[in-house]
Design a protein around this motif. Structure first.
Motif, PDB file in Angstrom:
ATOM      1  N   LEU A 120       0.803  -0.672  -0.137  1.00 52.80           N
ATOM      2  CA  LEU A 120       0.088  -0.879   0.097  1.00 52.80           C
ATOM      3  C   LEU A 120       0.598   1.224  -0.410  1.00 52.80           C
ATOM      4  CD1 LEU A 120      -3.228  -0.913   2.374  1.00 52.80           C
ATOM      5  CD2 LEU A 120      -2.659  -1.001  -0.198  1.00 52.80           C
ATOM      6  N   GLU A 174      -8.511   8.900   3.218  1.00 53.02           N
ATOM      7  CA  GLU A 174      -8.230   7.999   1.867  1.00 53.02           C
ATOM      8  C   GLU A 174      -6.673   7.158   2.764  1.00 53.02           C
ATOM      9  OE1 GLU A 174      -7.776  11.851   3.119  1.00 53.02           O
ATOM     10  OE2 GLU A 174      -9.227  12.594   1.415  1.00 53.02           O
ATOM     11  N   THR A 175      -6.202   7.241   3.635  1.00 54.50           N
ATOM     12  CA  THR A 175      -5.593   6.031   3.813  1.00 54.50           C
ATOM     13  C   THR A 175      -6.301   5.042   4.793  1.00 54.50           C
ATOM     14  OG1 THR A 175      -3.389   7.653   4.247  1.00 54.50           O
ATOM     15  CG2 THR A 175      -3.990   5.786   5.499  1.00 54.50           C
ATOM     16  N   GLN A 178      -8.135   2.918   1.734  1.00 50.83           N
ATOM     17  CA  GLN A 178      -7.139   2.570   0.938  1.00 50.83           C
ATOM     18  C   GLN A 178      -6.829   0.987   1.720  1.00 50.83           C
ATOM     19  OE1 GLN A 178      -3.180   4.101   1.202  1.00 50.83           O
ATOM     20  NE2 GLN A 178      -2.395   2.977  -0.894  1.00 50.83           N
ATOM     21  N   ASP A 181      -9.560  -1.275   1.447  1.00 49.80           N
ATOM     22  CA  ASP A 181     -10.043  -1.823   0.262  1.00 49.80           C
ATOM     23  C   ASP A 181      -9.008  -3.116   0.012  1.00 49.80           C
ATOM     24  OD1 ASP A 181     -12.172  -0.061   0.011  1.00 49.80           O
ATOM     25  OD2 ASP A 181     -11.313   1.380  -1.022  1.00 49.80           O
TER      26      ASP A 181
END
Length: 380
Positions: A120, A174-175, A178, A181
């Protein structure tokens, strides 16, 4: 994980990151990575298997040497090495692929343990911040010591289960998204979990995790059994068969034990590594027909004749020269080495030994058409 694992993990992590961006599935990424690794190492595997099948042609000659020098192990070893050099066969050729495999495994361990870093690409300071959030959230019951063993896998699990807590404590949405997901599963199996023979809950997920180490062991055992069978088939008189049988049992059992100590992703990688190795070996054994091996032997033997001797062969020849010098001295009525050096001082003995070695080196240079230079310092 250690410095070596991290060092190897970074280049492998970049490869895994690229693959994951295409497939968006961690399990499939491991399969593709394993396949690409085997493909890159195919030349090494080819040479290893070629060396193995070429040993078959040497069986009659090796058997004669064992019979001829049955009572002289040192001479037998020298003659065997000489035969290997003449034929261009490396009896230790199978060691390199094993070493390379173990090196890659160290890197894989780091990639599996640190998916936030390698897959990631989350920055270290953000990972540290998430660790602190987990430790200070007392109701989760995770201490700083608990975080030491596999912090990124713990973060991964906690973010997926408690995403809002991290957002409330300053981690960007957002992190968090991420991480949420990130598909670190294969057919519903969480490859970040460590399999346990005593799971808290006996459900389908726990059973699936347990099956990964078991499959890893069974596939490796089948592969070892197959290679052992083919080796014995090609080299009926091969030595060390007993030791090979022991290794055939130890390595799969070791993988079984290890796969219960590390995240399931490692055992998953090991399964596919063995599967691809099995396929490669089967294909190469089918390719190396007796007629093809005979042609390869003839070509490589001719090539060996025009090739300068390697370091090992020169050392063997030098030792043979020293032995011959000792025999010549005895035949000329001189006393043997021990008696001749018995009353010498240490410096005199060193000087005497240097003279013997220099004479042997000089003869070797003449034999191989090389220029002899005396670079040694003869001062005591």
């Amino acid at each position: 994980m250690g410095f070596i694992s991290e060092l190897l993990g970074y280049p492998l992590g970049w490869i895994m990151w690229i693959i994951y961006r295409f497939v968006s599935d961690y399990g499939i990424a491991i399969i593709v990575f394993t396949f690409l690794t085997k493909l890159a190492l195919f030349p090494t595997g080819y040479k290893q298997q070629l060396s193995s099948v070429r040993m078959q042609a040497l069986n009659p000659k090796l058997a004669n040497l064992r019979k001829q020098y049955a009572n002289n192990r040192e001479k037998l070893a020298q003659e065997q090495q000489k035969l290997y050099a003449e034929e261009g066969v490396n009896p230790m050729g199978s060691c390199l692929p094993l070493i390379v495999t173990m090196i890659i495994l160290y890197g894989i361990l780091d990639v599996v343990y640190r998916p936030l870093t390698h897959i990631l690409r989350i920055k270290d300071d953000v990972i540290t911040k998430m660790q602190e959030i987990i430790i200070k959230t007392k109701e989760w019951g995770i201490s700083a010591d608990d975080m030491k063993s596999r912090p990124e896998l713990t973060i991964l699990q906690q973010v997926k289960e408690n995403s809002q807590t991290f957002i409330d404590n300053g981690v960007s949405s957002e992190t968090v998204q991420q991480i949420t997901d990130f598909k670190n599963t294969f057919l519903g199996i969480d490859l970040g979990q460590v399999p346990s023979i005593k799971p808290e809950v006996w459900d389908s997920a726990a059973i699936a995790l347990i099956m990964i180490p078991i499959f890893s062991c069974l596939v490796q055992f089948a592969y070892s059994l197959y290679t052992q069978y083919k080796s014995k088939q090609m080299n009926p008189e091969m030595q060390g068969a007993g030791a090979m049988k022991i290794m055939m049992l130890i390595m799969p059992l070791f993988s079984l034990w290890l796969a219960f100590q590390v995240p399931a992703g490692v055992g998953f990688y090991w399964i596919w590594s063995s599967v691809f190795s099995f396929i490669q070996s089967f294909a190469l054994y089918a390719y190396f027909t007796p007629k093809r091996v005979e042609a390869i032997n003839a070509k490589l033997k001719e090539k060996t004749k025009n090739k300068k001797p390697g370091f090992m062969q020169k050392m063997l020849d030098q030792q043979a020269q020293l032995n011959q010098q000792a025999k010549d001295a005895q035949s000329a009525g001189r006393v043997d080495y021990n008696a001749e050096t018995e009353k010498m001082s240490k410096s005199e003995k060193n000087k005497y030994n240097r003279e013997l070695i220099k004479e042997a080196r000089k003869r070797m240079a003449e034999k191989y058409g090389e220029e002899y230079t005396d670079d040694e310092n003869d001062n005591d």
